[in-house]
Design a protein around this motif. Structure first.
Motif, PDB file in Angstrom:
ATOM      1  N   UNK A 149      48.157   8.926   2.108  1.00  0.00           N
ATOM      2  CA  UNK A 149      47.258   9.027   3.253  1.00  0.00           C
ATOM      3  C   UNK A 149      46.113   9.971   2.912  1.00  0.00           C
ATOM      4  N   UNK A 150      45.023   9.807   3.657  1.00  0.00           N
ATOM      5  CA  UNK A 150      43.905  10.736   3.572  1.00  0.00           C
ATOM      6  C   UNK A 150      44.108  11.789   4.657  1.00  0.00           C
ATOM      7  N   UNK A 151      44.146  13.042   4.271  1.00  0.00           N
ATOM      8  CA  UNK A 151      44.356  14.150   5.199  1.00  0.00           C
ATOM      9  C   UNK A 151      43.014  14.820   5.469  1.00  0.00           C
ATOM     10  N   UNK A 152      42.721  15.023   6.736  1.00  0.00           N
ATOM     11  CA  UNK A 152      41.506  15.744   7.131  1.00  0.00           C
ATOM     12  C   UNK A 152      41.911  17.067   7.766  1.00  0.00           C
ATOM     13  N   UNK A 153      41.340  18.154   7.262  1.00  0.00           N
ATOM     14  CA  UNK A 153      41.592  19.489   7.786  1.00  0.00           C
ATOM     15  C   UNK A 153      40.447  19.875   8.719  1.00  0.00           C
ATOM     16  N   UNK A 154      40.813  20.441   9.875  1.00  0.00           N
ATOM     17  CA  UNK A 154      39.820  20.807  10.871  1.00  0.00           C
ATOM     18  C   UNK A 154      40.069  22.227  11.362  1.00  0.00           C
ATOM     19  N   UNK A 155      39.014  22.864  11.841  1.00  0.00           N
ATOM     20  CA  UNK A 155      39.149  24.221  12.354  1.00  0.00           C
ATOM     21  C   UNK A 155      38.258  24.426  13.570  1.00  0.00           C
ATOM     22  N   UNK A 156      38.612  25.450  14.341  1.00  0.00           N
ATOM     23  CA  UNK A 156      37.857  25.853  15.513  1.00  0.00           C
ATOM     24  C   UNK A 156      37.742  27.371  15.474  1.00  0.00           C
ATOM     25  N   UNK A 157      36.525  27.882  15.539  1.00  0.00           N
ATOM     26  CA  UNK A 157      36.311  29.329  15.476  1.00  0.00           C
ATOM     27  C   UNK A 157      36.199  29.971  16.857  1.00  0.00           C
ATOM     28  N   UNK A 158      35.773  29.193  17.832  1.00  0.00           N
ATOM     29  CA  UNK A 158      35.640  29.680  19.207  1.00  0.00           C
ATOM     30  C   UNK A 158      36.081  28.572  20.156  1.00  0.00           C
ATOM     31  N   UNK A 159      36.629  28.939  21.300  1.00  0.00           N
ATOM     32  CA  UNK A 159      37.032  27.894  22.252  1.00  0.00           C
ATOM     33  C   UNK A 159      35.803  27.164  22.777  1.00  0.00           C
ATOM     34  N   UNK A 182      40.535  15.148  18.028  1.00  0.00           N
ATOM     35  CA  UNK A 182      40.398  16.540  17.598  1.00  0.00           C
ATOM     36  C   UNK A 182      38.935  16.967  17.557  1.00  0.00           C
ATOM     37  N   UNK A 183      38.081  16.111  17.073  1.00  0.00           N
ATOM     38  CA  UNK A 183      36.657  16.447  17.001  1.00  0.00           C
ATOM     39  C   UNK A 183      36.070  16.595  18.406  1.00  0.00           C
ATOM     40  N   UNK A 184      36.416  15.687  19.311  1.00  0.00           N
ATOM     41  CA  UNK A 184      35.949  15.804  20.696  1.00  0.00           C
ATOM     42  C   UNK A 184      36.448  17.093  21.333  1.00  0.00           C
ATOM     43  N   UNK A 185      37.603  17.551  20.905  1.00  0.00           N
ATOM     44  CA  UNK A 185      38.196  18.759  21.480  1.00  0.00           C
ATOM     45  C   UNK A 185      37.528  20.032  20.978  1.00  0.00           C
ATOM     46  N   UNK A 186      36.691  19.918  19.952  1.00  0.00           N
ATOM     47  CA  UNK A 186      35.979  21.087  19.447  1.00  0.00           C
ATOM     48  C   UNK A 186      36.306  21.490  18.034  1.00  0.00           C
ATOM     49  N   UNK A 187      37.222  20.778  17.376  1.00  0.00           N
ATOM     50  CA  UNK A 187      37.537  21.069  15.979  1.00  0.00           C
ATOM     51  C   UNK A 187      36.458  20.482  15.067  1.00  0.00           C
ATOM     52  N   UNK A 188      36.224  21.162  13.949  1.00  0.00           N
ATOM     53  CA  UNK A 188      35.211  20.744  12.979  1.00  0.00           C
ATOM     54  C   UNK A 188      35.897  20.465  11.643  1.00  0.00           C
ATOM     55  N   UNK A 189      35.731  19.268  11.072  1.00  0.00           N
ATOM     56  CA  UNK A 189      36.341  18.981   9.761  1.00  0.00           C
ATOM     57  C   UNK A 189      35.733  19.857   8.672  1.00  0.00           C
ATOM     58  N   UNK A 190      36.576  20.332   7.743  1.00  0.00           N
ATOM     59  CA  UNK A 190      36.058  21.158   6.652  1.00  0.00           C
ATOM     60  C   UNK A 190      36.626  20.795   5.287  1.00  0.00           C
ATOM     61  N   UNK A 191      37.656  19.944   5.222  1.00  0.00           N
ATOM     62  CA  UNK A 191      38.245  19.608   3.927  1.00  0.00           C
ATOM     63  C   UNK A 191      38.995  18.300   4.046  1.00  0.00           C
ATOM     64  N   UNK A 192      39.086  17.591   2.905  1.00  0.00           N
ATOM     65  CA  UNK A 192      39.815  16.327   2.861  1.00  0.00           C
ATOM     66  C   UNK A 192      40.730  16.340   1.638  1.00  0.00           C
ATOM     67  N   UNK A 193      41.887  15.713   1.750  1.00  0.00           N
ATOM     68  CA  UNK A 193      42.829  15.652   0.629  1.00  0.00           C
ATOM     69  C   UNK A 193      43.588  14.335   0.677  1.00  0.00           C
ATOM     70  N   UNK A 194      44.239  14.006  -0.423  1.00  0.00           N
ATOM     71  CA  UNK A 194      45.113  12.840  -0.491  1.00  0.00           C
ATOM     72  C   UNK A 194      46.549  13.336  -0.595  1.00  0.00           C
ATOM     73  N   UNK A 195      47.398  12.846   0.292  1.00  0.00           N
ATOM     74  CA  UNK A 195      48.817  13.199   0.251  1.00  0.00           C
ATOM     75  C   UNK A 195      49.629  11.991  -0.193  1.00  0.00           C
TER      76      UNK A 195
END
Length: 204
Positions: free
Chosen positions: A24-34, A168-181
């Motif tokens: 699978x393609x894994x997308x990592x997301x983060x949120x710095x402020x609510x 997740x993106x609509x909720x305010x998370x921002x993608x920052x990295x992608x990986x293959x698992x």
């Protein structure tokens, strides 16, 4: 090093996988402020109920939510290891109950000094689109940023519900990295039923 671990990834095309493997393609997301948006209303009768000390209840809910999407990490985890996680006071796991049954799962991991991981968030089949996911996300964000943290993060993969990443993106998370698992197919290992994850064919 085994023959399987020596398979080289082709960054400009296709890479064959050995039989019995899934990827699978894994997308990592983060949120710095609510996010600056109002919380949605909580339907009457819904409650978040702690799952600490309720290993069987947790496993049952995890399977109901995750089997269609091949969630296998906790299915493969021994009871003592899973109980150690759920009993850790720095981990918060909840069942969303509608007054009749458990319909959602929320798990937050506060074990890092100034970061919070959204370990799991999901709803049982048949409840998607009824506001349960949004309610769980509102709770997750409120609880995460109710502490002095610098980052709230999560990852999702291409095996999950097709709307998960956009949610997740609509909720305010921002993608920052992608990986293959790449992993062993949990159905072939007997960790999940063979009919789980029908969107991913089994190749033994």
């Amino acid at each position: 090093m085994t023959a399987r671990s020596q398979v080289m990834l082709n960054l400009d095309g296709y890479t064959d996988l050995p039989p019995g493997k899934i990827a699978s393609i894994v997308t990592y997301l983060e949120m710095r402020d609510p996010p600056a948006r109002p919380r949605g209303p909580k339907p009457a009768g819904w409650s978040l109920q702690p799952l600490r000390g309720h290993l069987d209840r947790y496993r049952g809910l995890f399977r109901r939510i995750g089997e269609p999407w091949l969630w296998f990490s906790r299915a493969a985890m021994p009871d003592d290891r899973l109980a150690e996680i759920l009993d850790d006071p720095r981990v918060e796991a909840y069942a969303l109950n509608d007054g009749v049954d458990d319909i959602g799962l929320l798990e937050l991991d506060f074990r890092r000094e100034d970061e919070v991981e959204l370990g799991f968030l999901g709803v049982v089949p048949g409840t998607i689109g009824q506001g349960a996911g949004r309610h769980l996300m509102d709770e997750a964000i409120s609880r995460a940023f109710g502490r002095p943290v610098n980052r709230f993060f999560v990852h999702t993969c291409s095996l999950d519900h097709p709307g998960a990443l956009a949610f997740y993106i609509r909720s305010g998370f921002v993608p920052y990295k992608r990986a293959i698992e790449v992993a062993d197919d949990p159905r072939l290992l007997g960790l999940l039923p063979r009919e789980a994850g029908p969107h991913v064919p089994m190749l033994a």
